[in-house]
Every structure is written in structure tokens, then in C-alpha cells.
Motif scaffolding. Structure first.
Motif, PDB file in Angstrom:
ATOM      1  N   PHE A  40      36.611  -6.688  44.155  1.00 31.22           N
ATOM      2  CA  PHE A  40      36.457  -7.394  45.420  1.00 31.22           C
ATOM      3  C   PHE A  40      35.257  -8.332  45.385  1.00 31.22           C
ATOM      4  CE2 PHE A  40      38.428  -3.285  46.009  1.00 31.22           C
ATOM      5  CZ  PHE A  40      39.616  -3.641  46.619  1.00 31.22           C
ATOM      6  N   VAL A  41      34.277  -7.996  44.565  1.00 30.83           N
ATOM      7  CA  VAL A  41      33.129  -8.877  44.363  1.00 30.83           C
ATOM      8  C   VAL A  41      33.533 -10.057  43.481  1.00 30.83           C
ATOM      9  CG1 VAL A  41      30.783  -9.026  43.450  1.00 30.83           C
ATOM     10  CG2 VAL A  41      31.544  -6.935  44.607  1.00 30.83           C
ATOM     11  N   LEU A  42      34.343  -9.806  42.483  1.00 31.16           N
ATOM     12  CA  LEU A  42      34.757 -10.844  41.542  1.00 31.16           C
ATOM     13  C   LEU A  42      35.630 -11.917  42.183  1.00 31.16           C
ATOM     14  CD1 LEU A  42      35.498  -8.683  38.373  1.00 31.16           C
ATOM     15  CD2 LEU A  42      33.680 -10.375  38.634  1.00 31.16           C
ATOM     16  N   VAL A  43      36.182 -11.644  43.363  1.00 31.64           N
ATOM     17  CA  VAL A  43      36.996 -12.643  44.061  1.00 31.64           C
ATOM     18  C   VAL A  43      36.197 -13.915  44.319  1.00 31.64           C
ATOM     19  CG1 VAL A  43      38.176 -13.136  46.245  1.00 31.64           C
ATOM     20  CG2 VAL A  43      38.585 -10.987  45.077  1.00 31.64           C
ATOM     21  N   SER A  44      34.872 -13.783  44.427  1.00 34.74           N
ATOM     22  CA  SER A  44      34.029 -14.957  44.649  1.00 34.74           C
ATOM     23  C   SER A  44      34.167 -15.988  43.532  1.00 34.74           C
ATOM     24  CB  SER A  44      32.565 -14.541  44.793  1.00 34.74           C
ATOM     25  OG  SER A  44      32.340 -13.890  46.027  1.00 34.74           O
ATOM     26  N   ASN A  45      34.667 -15.578  42.375  1.00 35.21           N
ATOM     27  CA  ASN A  45      34.811 -16.505  41.254  1.00 35.21           C
ATOM     28  C   ASN A  45      35.865 -17.577  41.501  1.00 35.21           C
ATOM     29  OD1 ASN A  45      32.833 -15.240  39.812  1.00 35.21           O
ATOM     30  ND2 ASN A  45      34.203 -14.023  38.540  1.00 35.21           N
ATOM     31  N   GLN A  46      36.688 -17.406  42.524  1.00 30.52           N
ATOM     32  CA  GLN A  46      37.686 -18.426  42.859  1.00 30.52           C
ATOM     33  C   GLN A  46      37.310 -19.157  44.151  1.00 30.52           C
ATOM     34  OE1 GLN A  46      39.045 -15.067  42.009  1.00 30.52           O
ATOM     35  NE2 GLN A  46      38.838 -15.911  39.969  1.00 30.52           N
ATOM     36  N   SER A  47      36.055 -19.121  44.513  1.00 29.42           N
ATOM     37  CA  SER A  47      35.629 -19.660  45.801  1.00 29.42           C
ATOM     38  C   SER A  47      35.305 -21.145  45.756  1.00 29.42           C
ATOM     39  CB  SER A  47      34.399 -18.901  46.312  1.00 29.42           C
ATOM     40  OG  SER A  47      34.717 -17.558  46.577  1.00 29.42           O
ATOM     41  N   ILE A  48      35.306 -21.746  46.947  1.00 26.87           N
ATOM     42  CA  ILE A  48      34.820 -23.101  47.163  1.00 26.87           C
ATOM     43  C   ILE A  48      33.481 -22.973  47.868  1.00 26.87           C
ATOM     44  CG2 ILE A  48      35.204 -25.245  48.438  1.00 26.87           C
ATOM     45  CD1 ILE A  48      38.182 -24.771  48.097  1.00 26.87           C
ATOM     46  N   LEU A  51      26.225 -26.449  49.162  1.00 30.12           N
ATOM     47  CA  LEU A  51      24.788 -26.220  49.255  1.00 30.12           C
ATOM     48  C   LEU A  51      24.167 -27.348  50.064  1.00 30.12           C
ATOM     49  CD1 LEU A  51      22.370 -24.482  48.143  1.00 30.12           C
ATOM     50  CD2 LEU A  51      22.249 -26.130  46.268  1.00 30.12           C
ATOM     51  N   GLY A  52      23.376 -27.000  51.071  1.00 30.95           N
ATOM     52  CA  GLY A  52      22.657 -27.999  51.854  1.00 30.95           C
ATOM     53  C   GLY A  52      23.468 -28.558  53.009  1.00 30.95           C
ATOM     54  N   ASN A  53      22.783 -29.285  53.881  1.00 29.78           N
ATOM     55  CA  ASN A  53      23.417 -29.861  55.066  1.00 29.78           C
ATOM     56  C   ASN A  53      24.303 -31.059  54.757  1.00 29.78           C
ATOM     57  OD1 ASN A  53      22.211 -28.027  56.940  1.00 29.78           O
ATOM     58  ND2 ASN A  53      20.289 -29.165  56.789  1.00 29.78           N
ATOM     59  N   ASP A  54      24.214 -31.556  53.507  1.00 29.50           N
ATOM     60  CA  ASP A  54      25.096 -32.660  53.101  1.00 29.50           C
ATOM     61  C   ASP A  54      26.326 -32.142  52.367  1.00 29.50           C
ATOM     62  OD1 ASP A  54      23.797 -31.792  50.850  1.00 29.50           O
ATOM     63  OD2 ASP A  54      23.286 -33.795  50.098  1.00 29.50           O
ATOM     64  N   TYR A  55      26.503 -30.811  52.333  1.00 33.22           N
ATOM     65  CA  TYR A  55      27.690 -30.173  51.748  1.00 33.22           C
ATOM     66  C   TYR A  55      27.893 -30.520  50.278  1.00 33.22           C
ATOM     67  CZ  TYR A  55      28.747 -29.294  56.654  1.00 33.22           C
ATOM     68  OH  TYR A  55      28.684 -28.897  57.965  1.00 33.22           O
ATOM     69  N   GLN A  56      26.809 -30.543  49.525  1.00 34.86           N
ATOM     70  CA  GLN A  56      26.913 -30.750  48.071  1.00 34.86           C
ATOM     71  C   GLN A  56      27.729 -29.614  47.469  1.00 34.86           C
ATOM     72  OE1 GLN A  56      25.722 -33.285  45.967  1.00 34.86           O
ATOM     73  NE2 GLN A  56      26.979 -32.212  44.453  1.00 34.86           N
ATOM     74  N   ARG A  57      28.688 -29.955  46.623  1.00 37.81           N
ATOM     75  CA  ARG A  57      29.551 -28.926  46.046  1.00 37.81           C
ATOM     76  C   ARG A  57      28.727 -27.945  45.220  1.00 37.81           C
ATOM     77  NH1 ARG A  57      35.312 -29.539  42.705  1.00 37.81           N
ATOM     78  NH2 ARG A  57      35.873 -27.334  42.935  1.00 37.81           N
ATOM     79  N   PHE A  58      29.050 -26.670  45.377  1.00 44.99           N
ATOM     80  CA  PHE A  58      28.306 -25.587  44.728  1.00 44.99           C
ATOM     81  C   PHE A  58      29.305 -24.654  44.055  1.00 44.99           C
ATOM     82  CE2 PHE A  58      26.891 -21.137  45.141  1.00 44.99           C
ATOM     83  CZ  PHE A  58      25.693 -21.170  44.440  1.00 44.99           C
ATOM     84  N   TYR A  59      29.048 -24.344  42.781  1.00 41.89           N
ATOM     85  CA  TYR A  59      29.902 -23.446  42.013  1.00 41.89           C
ATOM     86  C   TYR A  59      29.145 -22.140  41.743  1.00 41.89           C
ATOM     87  CZ  TYR A  59      32.334 -27.816  40.615  1.00 41.89           C
ATOM     88  OH  TYR A  59      32.994 -29.022  40.590  1.00 41.89           O
ATOM     89  N   ILE A  60      29.867 -21.031  41.739  1.00 46.05           N
ATOM     90  CA  ILE A  60      29.271 -19.761  41.357  1.00 46.05           C
ATOM     91  C   ILE A  60      30.306 -18.945  40.598  1.00 46.05           C
ATOM     92  CG2 ILE A  60      29.880 -18.633  43.551  1.00 46.05           C
ATOM     93  CD1 ILE A  60      27.122 -17.093  43.201  1.00 46.05           C
ATOM     94  N   HIS A  61      29.837 -18.260  39.560  1.00 45.36           N
ATOM     95  CA  HIS A  61      30.744 -17.416  38.775  1.00 45.36           C
ATOM     96  C   HIS A  61      29.993 -16.158  38.363  1.00 45.36           C
ATOM     97  CE1 HIS A  61      34.423 -16.830  36.353  1.00 45.36           C
ATOM     98  NE2 HIS A  61      33.616 -16.105  35.600  1.00 45.36           N
ATOM     99  N   PRO A 164      44.459  -8.612  59.516  1.00 42.78           N
ATOM    100  CA  PRO A 164      43.120  -9.095  59.871  1.00 42.78           C
ATOM    101  C   PRO A 164      42.163  -8.902  58.704  1.00 42.78           C
ATOM    102  CG  PRO A 164      43.483  -6.919  60.781  1.00 42.78           C
ATOM    103  CD  PRO A 164      44.791  -7.345  60.146  1.00 42.78           C
ATOM    104  N   TYR A 165      41.024  -9.589  58.765  1.00 39.48           N
ATOM    105  CA  TYR A 165      39.940  -9.432  57.800  1.00 39.48           C
ATOM    106  C   TYR A 165      40.293  -9.911  56.406  1.00 39.48           C
ATOM    107  CZ  TYR A 165      38.340  -6.250  61.464  1.00 39.48           C
ATOM    108  OH  TYR A 165      37.976  -5.713  62.664  1.00 39.48           O
ATOM    109  N   GLU A 166      41.315 -10.743  56.279  1.00 35.17           N
ATOM    110  CA  GLU A 166      41.624 -11.240  54.949  1.00 35.17           C
ATOM    111  C   GLU A 166      40.535 -12.196  54.478  1.00 35.17           C
ATOM    112  OE1 GLU A 166      44.789 -14.663  56.131  1.00 35.17           O
ATOM    113  OE2 GLU A 166      44.794 -12.740  57.130  1.00 35.17           O
ATOM    114  N   GLY A 167      40.475 -12.410  53.181  1.00 35.99           N
ATOM    115  CA  GLY A 167      39.585 -13.420  52.645  1.00 35.99           C
ATOM    116  C   GLY A 167      38.231 -12.899  52.209  1.00 35.99           C
ATOM    117  N   ASN A 168      37.409 -13.837  51.804  1.00 34.85           N
ATOM    118  CA  ASN A 168      36.114 -13.551  51.221  1.00 34.85           C
ATOM    119  C   ASN A 168      35.189 -14.714  51.567  1.00 34.85           C
ATOM    120  OD1 ASN A 168      34.425 -12.379  48.707  1.00 34.85           O
ATOM    121  ND2 ASN A 168      34.523 -14.601  48.524  1.00 34.85           N
ATOM    122  N   TYR A 169      34.046 -14.438  52.166  1.00 36.53           N
ATOM    123  CA  TYR A 169      33.116 -15.527  52.406  1.00 36.53           C
ATOM    124  C   TYR A 169      31.673 -15.047  52.389  1.00 36.53           C
ATOM    125  CZ  TYR A 169      33.630 -13.876  57.269  1.00 36.53           C
ATOM    126  OH  TYR A 169      33.696 -13.103  58.393  1.00 36.53           O
TER     127      TYR A 169
END
Length: 252
Positions: A40-48, A51-61, A164-169
């Protein structure tokens, strides 16, 4: 007057009890420490993420997730982040703070042995301080799951009806190691934000559509790959190239 107060108090207790029974919400915190939430933690690897108020794209793995031997609620994490062309190594922890399950009402598609669940966890990740421009990520991860016969299952793999409660954020902040200044840091995979944002909307098809106002902040390739019509792009070779880039294993 005293009798009236007692009556109101009893009425409130009755309403609270009736509401709880209707929603059938159960505390799952004591039980979740017996489970392994690694997947359930590893699901973050497919996330969008951004970063920042200008919405700079941020990747995490997350390259490694292991349950702590000392704390049954804690997971030890290693991985990498990416902003623009900069890649940072990090280590840290995820600690589960709350967990509940609910019985989904009035849905004939959902078997009786299925419950919807959600846990929240604090995240503390430290990027390598020796790397220029590195920082620390702190905040809260929320993850939905399905409880089937007492065992947790990923809601992306096992889905029944309108759960309910689907997803990851994740919602938190990135703080510079050098200056101590912080920026909003968020990532998302299914479900929805609890904090308002202007970067994207979820379409009727469940897909993520980027606000083109922020296209130049790292989102042009994403839109070209998956929603080329937004840009008026119909060159199949260009689209395939963009899709291949989206699927690159940049963390290796």
C-alpha cells in the motif's frame, strides 16, 4: 431546567449511537500493526506529484520499503525523487497513525465479507544532504484499502462498486536543507485531494487532465503522452515517444 439538559444530552447520545451504527465504522488501528502494508506504500510509485505553488512536476519512487522490527506501525523507506533533471536519493520512515474500516451500505455488488478501509501515516523523508538543492519531505499519506475476511487488499486490484476511501494521496511540504524554506509537496494516485489545487481535474473517465496554464512546469510530455488532443498533437510517433519517456525508469 436540569431535566431538560439531561433529555438533550440523552438525545445527543442516541443520535450519535444511531449514526455510528448506520455507518458501521470500526477502529482498525490495533489490527493494522499485525498486517504488512508494504504494497500500500508502494502505490505511491505510480503517483502524479507537484512541488511549490507553481505546481512544478515532482517525481517520487520508493526503491525499498521494509516493516520495522522495532515498531509494528513503522516502515523504513529508501528511494529517489526527481524535479526537472535533478535526482535525489532519500531515506526515511512512514508511521501509521490511524486506521478505520466501514461497511458499505446498500450495494448488492459488494460481498458481505468486504469492508472499505483507510489509514493515515506520517512521512519523514530526508534527501541526501550532500546533494546540492536537497531537502526534507514531511507530511501525511492517506491510503484506501479493502478488508476481505480480515486481510488487507489493494483497492486498485480488488474493486467492488462505489467503494469509499479509494486512492492514495500525500499532502505535506518540502523544506530546503540549505535555506530552511518550505514549499507545498503533494502526490496523488486515485481518489482526490483534501486540499484545493488548480493543477488538474479528474475527468469522467477517471483520468487526470492537466491545466495547460502550468504546462511548462514539467507537464508538457505528460499531456503529449496521454492527452495529446489537449495540445492538438496527432503525430503518432511523437505521442509514442512521449509515452516511452513517461514509462522510463528514471530512478535506476
Amino acid at each position: 431546567m436540569k431535566a431538560c439538559c439531561i433529555f438533550v444530552f440523552c438525545l445527543l447520545l442516541f443520535c450519535q449511537s444511531a449514526f455510528a451504527q448506520k455507518n458501521d465504522t470500526l477502529d482498525f488501528y490495533a489490527d493494522i500493526k499485525k498486517q504488512d502494508a508494504t504494497e500500500f506504500v508502494l502505490v505511491s510509485n505510480q503517483s502524479i506529484g507537484f512541488l511549490g505553488n507553481d505546481y512544478q512536476r515532482f517525481y517520487i519512487h520508493f526503491t525499498s520499503v521494509q516493516k520495522s522490527e522495532k515498531n509494528s506501525y513503522q516502515y523504513l523507506i529508501k528511494g529517489k525523487t526527481k524535479v526537472k533533471n535533478n535526482i535525489y536519493i532519500f531515506t526515511g520512515t512512514l508511521t501509521i497513525k490511524t486506521a478505520i474500516t466501514v461497511r458499505v451500505q446498500d450495494d448488492p455488488e459488494i460481498p458481505q465479507n468486504i469492508r472499505a478501509g483507510k489509514f493515515t501515516a506520517s512521512i519523514n523523508l530526508q534527501e541526501d544532504k550532500e546533494q546540492y538543492g536537497s531537502g526534507k519531505i514531511t507530511g501525511t499519506l492517506s491510503k484506501g484499502f479493502i478488508l476481505m475476511d480480515g486481510k488487507m487488499a489493494d483497492d486498485q486490484l480488488l474493486y467492488y462498486g462505489d467503494m469509499p476511501y479509494e486512492g492514495n494521496y500525500f499532502e505535506g511540504q518540502w523544506t530546503s536543507n540549505k535555506t530552511g524554506k518550505s514549499k507545498p509537496c503533494l502526490w496523488h494516485n486515485g481518489g482526490g485531494w483534501t486540499k484545493p489545487q488548480d493543477l488538474f481535474r479528474l475527468g469522467d473517465d477517471g483520468d487526470v487532465y492537466i491545466n495547460l496554464h502550468y504546462l511548462k512546469n514539467g507537464w508538457e510530455n505528460y499531456v503529449t503522452a496521454w492527452h495529446s488532443a489537449q495540445l492538438g498533437v496527432d503525430d503518432e510517433n511523437r505521442i509514442r515517444e512521449a509515452q516511452a519517456k513517461e514509462q522510463e525508469k528514471w530512478w535506476k
